[in-house]
Write a protein that holds these residues in place. Structure first.
Motif, short mmCIF file in Angstrom:
data_model
loop_
_atom_site.label_atom_id
_atom_site.label_comp_id
_atom_site.label_asym_id
_atom_site.label_seq_id
_atom_site.Cartn_x
_atom_site.Cartn_y
_atom_site.Cartn_z
N ASP A 292 0.84 -1.31 -0.02
CA ASP A 292 -0.17 -0.20 -0.06
C ASP A 292 0.66 1.15 -0.01
O ASP A 292 0.36 2.21 -0.51
CB ASP A 292 -0.90 -0.03 1.24
N ARG A 293 2.05 1.23 0.58
CA ARG A 293 2.68 2.51 0.76
C ARG A 293 4.09 2.63 0.07
O ARG A 293 4.26 3.59 -0.63
CB ARG A 293 3.36 2.82 2.28
N VAL A 294 4.67 1.11 -0.14
CA VAL A 294 6.25 1.66 -0.72
C VAL A 294 6.14 1.33 -2.06
O VAL A 294 6.77 2.06 -2.91
CB VAL A 294 6.86 0.32 -0.06
N ARG A 295 5.21 0.36 -2.67
CA ARG A 295 5.47 -0.10 -3.94
C ARG A 295 4.77 0.97 -4.90
O ARG A 295 5.41 1.17 -6.31
CB ARG A 295 4.50 -1.41 -4.25
N PRO A 296 3.83 1.82 -4.27
CA PRO A 296 3.47 2.84 -5.33
C PRO A 296 4.60 3.97 -5.57
O PRO A 296 4.36 4.79 -6.64
CB PRO A 296 2.17 3.65 -4.72
N ILE A 297 5.52 4.04 -4.76
CA ILE A 297 6.58 5.10 -4.88
C ILE A 297 7.70 4.42 -5.52
O ILE A 297 8.19 5.25 -6.66
CB ILE A 297 6.95 5.50 -3.34
N SER A 298 8.19 3.33 -5.33
CA SER A 298 9.19 2.82 -5.97
C SER A 298 9.31 1.20 -6.05
O SER A 298 8.32 0.47 -5.37
CB SER A 298 10.69 3.06 -5.37
#
Length: 443
Positions: A292-298
């Motif tokens: 939910d948090r890390v994969r959308p960014i990198s």
């Protein structure tokens, strides 16, 4: 508006009616038939009490063929643990002769047959000693000897292992007490897993690791005690004859001691079971946080949870887009909001400048190698000069050393062996061929 209830349907099932008694008789008869089906001492599948006692008394002997079978089973289990092979472990558990003596301890304990009980305990001790000694010798001479998943699975037993031992003990004692002996015993050995924990004890002794030694011994202790308890309870339910009855004041005391001992025995397993459940919950929360948090960014390459004694650490490895400081602070605050105590959060992302510098160095190195291979060597150029100038006998370099390619040279220092003094022509040829300064002298 009034509501009228039609009670005519209840008159057939009134307690004073004949239909009610017939229905009750029918239910009672079918219930008795059902109990006869599931009962272990009624019907065609009856309990063979005398045959069971005779078989157990004859099977608890550890001698001759049983010793060789036990030795082979120990070796199979050791190889299975060492190579992480489940098939070999199952084979070792199938042929292991440890099951009947352990069940005999529970049977003779309930029937107060002290003579056979001492004999069964002695044989179990001998079998356990043989297995541990065999595994110790194997792991001292094996070329592998590294800890595997099969070994790790028997270091921290939980309540699940106790439940498996309970189920296996029930099936084992039931199959042993049948008049027509069933073929369930090998399958029970698979569930009980008496052999692999003993071999892990030998592994712990060979490595002098107290944690492995304690975990494997605790697993074996859980299995053997629960099997004995289950077998004594089942033979009591099957009305096995008691050889010598204890005084009336002792049964209650024995019951309290059994309950207290079982509670103390299962306490470490309960702690490890809670630890496994909490770790599974933490792992699920961390996985949801990454999705939910890390994969959308990198892009996340890999992640893992590192377990330490006091503090656990979540390591996340990313690639692609570089996460800036603001995003890192936001991720840290989001992770802290999960309230996972004893767990810290770290992100490892590549340093772009270092990566680019390293790539450029590799490219330059590859270019230099290619440039060297395209240019002629020093020996080749000197050989050309010797062939062009017929009056030259030999040309060699004073400062050649081990340098072979032109890019390794800053200048040439040549010695020419010739009958005619045409050094300036040789010098011009070398300079034109290499583009470097040349010093020539005759000899």
């Amino acid at each position: 508006m009034s509501i009228r209830l039609n009670t005519s349907i209840f008159r057939y099932y009134h307690p004073s009616s004949w239909s009610f008694y017939c229905m009750g008789f029918w239910y009672k008869r079918n219930l008795i038939q059902l109990l006869n089906v599931v009962h272990l001492s009624k019907g065609q599948d009856k309990t063979d009490i005398q045959g069971t006692l005779r078989r157990v008394s004859n099977s608890i002997q550890i001698r001759g063929a049983n010793i060789w079978i036990l030795f082979c089973a120990s070796l199979l289990a050791c190889v299975g643990l060492d190579t992480n092979s489940t098939i070999l472990l199952i084979s070792a558990m199938l042929i292991s002769p440890l099951m009947t003596p352990v069940l005999g301890v529970g049977i003779f304990y309930f029937t107060n047959d002290l003579q056979n009980l001492k004999l069964a305990l002695k044989k179990v001790f001998v079998a356990v000693s043989i297995t541990i000694f065999t595994s110790l010798m194997y792991f001292l001479i094996t070329p592998f000897g590294q800890i595997t998943e099969e070994i790790s699975a028997r270091i921290k037993p939980t309540l699940i292992d106790a439940f498996i031992a309970f189920i296996g003990g029930v099936v084992g004692i039931i199959s042993l007490t049948r008049k027509e002996h069933t073929s369930v015993m090998p399958g029970v050995a698979v569930a009980i897993t008496l052999m692999p924990p003993l071999c892990v004890i030998g592994y712990g002794l060979s490595k002098a690791d107290a944690s492995i030694l304690f975990g494997a011994f605790y697993l074996f202790l859980i299995n053997i005690i629960i099997i004995c308890f289950v077998s004594s309870f089942i033979v009591r339910w099957l009305d096995f004859p008691i050889k010598k009855r204890a005084p009336k004041k002792y049964p209650k005391m024995y019951l309290r001691v059994k309950i207290l001992g079982l509670f103390l025995l299962l306490f470490p397993g309960t702690y490890w079971f809670i630890e496994v459940i909490s770790f599974k919950d933490q792992k699920g929360q961390v996985e949801n946080f990454i999705d939910d948090r890390v994969r959308p960014i990198s892009e996340v390459i890999n992640w893992r949870i590192i377990n330490n004694d006091s503090l656990n650490r979540v390591e996340i490895f990313t690639s692609g887009n570089i996460i800036n400081e603001d995003s890192l602070d936001w991720l840290q605050s989001s992770f802290d909001s999960l309230n996972m105590k004893g767990l810290i959060f770290e992100i490892y992302q590549p340093d772009v400048k270092k990566v680019i510098t390293k790539v450029n160095q590799i490219v330059d190195s590859v270019g230099q190698v290619r440039a060297k291979k395209k240019q002629p060597t020093v020996k080749e150029i000197l050989k050309e000069a010797e062939l062009i100038f017929d009056d030259v006998d030999r040309i060699y370099c004073k400062n050649s050393g081990r340098r072979e390619y032109l890019v390794d040279w800053k200048g040439w220092d040549l010695t020419v062996i010739s009958k005619k003094k045409k050094l300036h022509r040789i010098k011009e040829f070398i300079q034109l061929r290499t583009g470097m300064s040349v010093e020539v002298e005759s000899s």
